[in-house]
Design a protein around this motif. Structure first.
Motif, PDB file in Angstrom:
ATOM      1  N   UNK A 210       0.865  -1.169   0.000  1.00 45.84           N
ATOM      2  CA  UNK A 210       0.000   0.000   0.000  1.00 45.84           C
ATOM      3  C   UNK A 210       0.907   1.226   0.000  1.00 45.84           C
ATOM      4  N   UNK A 211       0.942   1.951  -1.125  1.00 48.37           N
ATOM      5  CA  UNK A 211       1.817   3.116  -1.251  1.00 48.37           C
ATOM      6  C   UNK A 211       1.049   4.366  -0.810  1.00 48.37           C
ATOM      7  N   UNK A 212       1.605   5.077   0.181  1.00 50.68           N
ATOM      8  CA  UNK A 212       0.944   6.266   0.711  1.00 50.68           C
ATOM      9  C   UNK A 212       1.774   7.514   0.442  1.00 50.68           C
ATOM     10  N   UNK A 213       1.070   8.637   0.271  1.00 51.94           N
ATOM     11  CA  UNK A 213       1.726   9.915   0.029  1.00 51.94           C
ATOM     12  C   UNK A 213       0.762  11.034   0.380  1.00 51.94           C
ATOM     13  N   UNK A 214       1.240  11.996   1.142  1.00 48.61           N
ATOM     14  CA  UNK A 214       0.433  13.175   1.484  1.00 48.61           C
ATOM     15  C   UNK A 214      -0.936  12.803   2.051  1.00 48.61           C
ATOM     16  N   UNK A 215      -0.954  11.881   3.017  1.00 51.41           N
ATOM     17  CA  UNK A 215      -2.155  11.519   3.777  1.00 51.41           C
ATOM     18  C   UNK A 215      -3.172  10.697   2.997  1.00 51.41           C
ATOM     19  N   UNK A 216      -2.810  10.256   1.800  1.00 48.55           N
ATOM     20  CA  UNK A 216      -3.727   9.465   0.993  1.00 48.55           C
ATOM     21  C   UNK A 216      -3.024   8.222   0.444  1.00 48.55           C
TER      22      UNK A 216
END
Length: 363
Positions: A210-216
């Motif tokens: 699960x790749x996350x970035x900037x709270x999403x």
């Protein structure tokens, strides 16, 4: 046991840590939450554990379909392993592992014999037989992390959560524990969610990333899927080495996709992995681009060649096998040709990828 979170939002004042995050983890799956610092992955893990709570009315956390959003960590049946072990320095390894059992109320607490049997079984499971009477300070970092894992498992959790479990260890020990954790997971078959910022770690041991970035959440998929078919420029850049070039100057991409080439502008970007850059001494294809060799790095399992395009001045890298590097016998300053075997393009905010196949009769 399955994990499901839906439409979670978490703010700390004006800072948004999670922004409408939804995720589903299948029973028995080893899932990695991958992303840079500040992406929201640890906050998500803590909310699942019950160590923190989402903003009021923002969503739910379900374990096997049961809403546990309002329950504390002790009521969720979750084992949690922290990055820095959090072991009790004055307790032995045996006592640390048994701690979660010994502090239970009298009605729920196993007998001394049952506790001893469970702890000894866990010591064997995490390969620490005979070390039960040592103090944490007498163990290596890798051994202490395995004690922390055994302590989390002693309460027989339904779900195991790991927060940067190998982050405090040196590179060699991290690699050893990665392999061990994958084998361990196969034995216990416990639904596991672990946080990491290490792309190699996530791709090597997880069933799903699960790749996350900037709270999403940017993308969810099997390791090979997210690596080979990234959903956004961020995912491409975050997962492994990649060359970034202006698409308007990429002859290989334009030739491979003529119907779309007309829409490529100066600001559009082309991405190509170093291992998808093929170096040739002669121009054997109309897709080939002229380049100059800047440097050759021959140490390691694979060779790396730093190149510069003659037409645009853009620098990029190629990775080759040691055998291929020896065949080419490249030297600094050599003029050679390259073909991009697989490229990913982002014209006008959209994304597509294409294989650059050679024209009939060309070699």
């Amino acid at each position: 046991m399955s994990i499901e979170v839906s439409h979670l939002r978490k703010t700390f004042g004006a800072y948004t840590a999670l922004d409408d995050v939804s995720l589903s983890v299948k029973p028995g799956q080893l899932t990695a939450l991958l992303g840079p610092s500040g992406s929201g992955k640890t906050t998500l893990l803590r909310i699942i554990a019950g160590l923190d709570f989402a903003d009021a009315g923002s969503g739910a956390v379900r374990l096997d379909g049961e809403d546990v959003s309002a329950l504390g960590p002790g009521q969720r049946g979750i084992g949690f392993v922290f990055q820095h072990y959090a072991l009790f320095r004055h307790l032995t390894v045996f006592e640390n592992i048994a701690f979660g059992l010994t502090v239970r109320g009298r009605r729920e607490r196993p007998s001394r014999a049952e506790i001893a049997e469970r702890v000894n079984r866990l010591l064997s499971l995490v390969q620490l037989d005979g070390l039960g009477q040592r103090l944490p300070t007498q163990l290596s970092g890798g051994q202490r992390q395995r004690v922390a894992l055994a302590r989390a498992l002693a309460i027989e959790p339904k779900v195991l959560l790991l927060d940067e479990p190998f982050g405090a260890l040196d590179a060699k020990v991290r690699k050893e524990l990665r392999r061990w954790l994958r084998q361990f997971h196969e034995e216990v078959n416990l639904t596991t969610l672990f946080v990491t910022h290490d792309q190699e770690e996530a791709l090597e041991i997880a069933d799903e990333v699960v790749v996350m970035n900037n709270a999403r959440i940017e993308q969810v998929g099997a390791p090979q899927e997210v690596y080979d078919h990234p959903a956004s420029p961020f995912v491409i850049e975050f997962l492994g080495n990649v060359n970034q070039l202006t698409a308007a100057s990429a002859q290989a991409a334009r030739a491979a996709s003529a119907s779309r080439a007309a829409s490529l502008g100066e600001a559009d970007m082309l991405y190509v992995r170093p291992h998808d850059v093929d170096i040739r001494r002669e121009k054997t294809s109309t897709h080939a681009l002229p380049v100059k060799v800047l440097h050759v790095f021959a140490a390691g399992n694979t060779g790396r060649v730093s190149l510069r395009r003659l037409d645009t001045g853009e620098a990029f890298d190629a990775e080759l096998s040691r055998v291929r590097l020896a065949e080419l016998a490249l030297r600094q300053g050599d003029s050679v040709w390259v073909i991009f075997r697989h490229v990913r393009l982002f014209p006008k905010g959209q994304f597509y990828e294409t294989d650059v196949t050679e024209e009939a009769g060309e070699t």
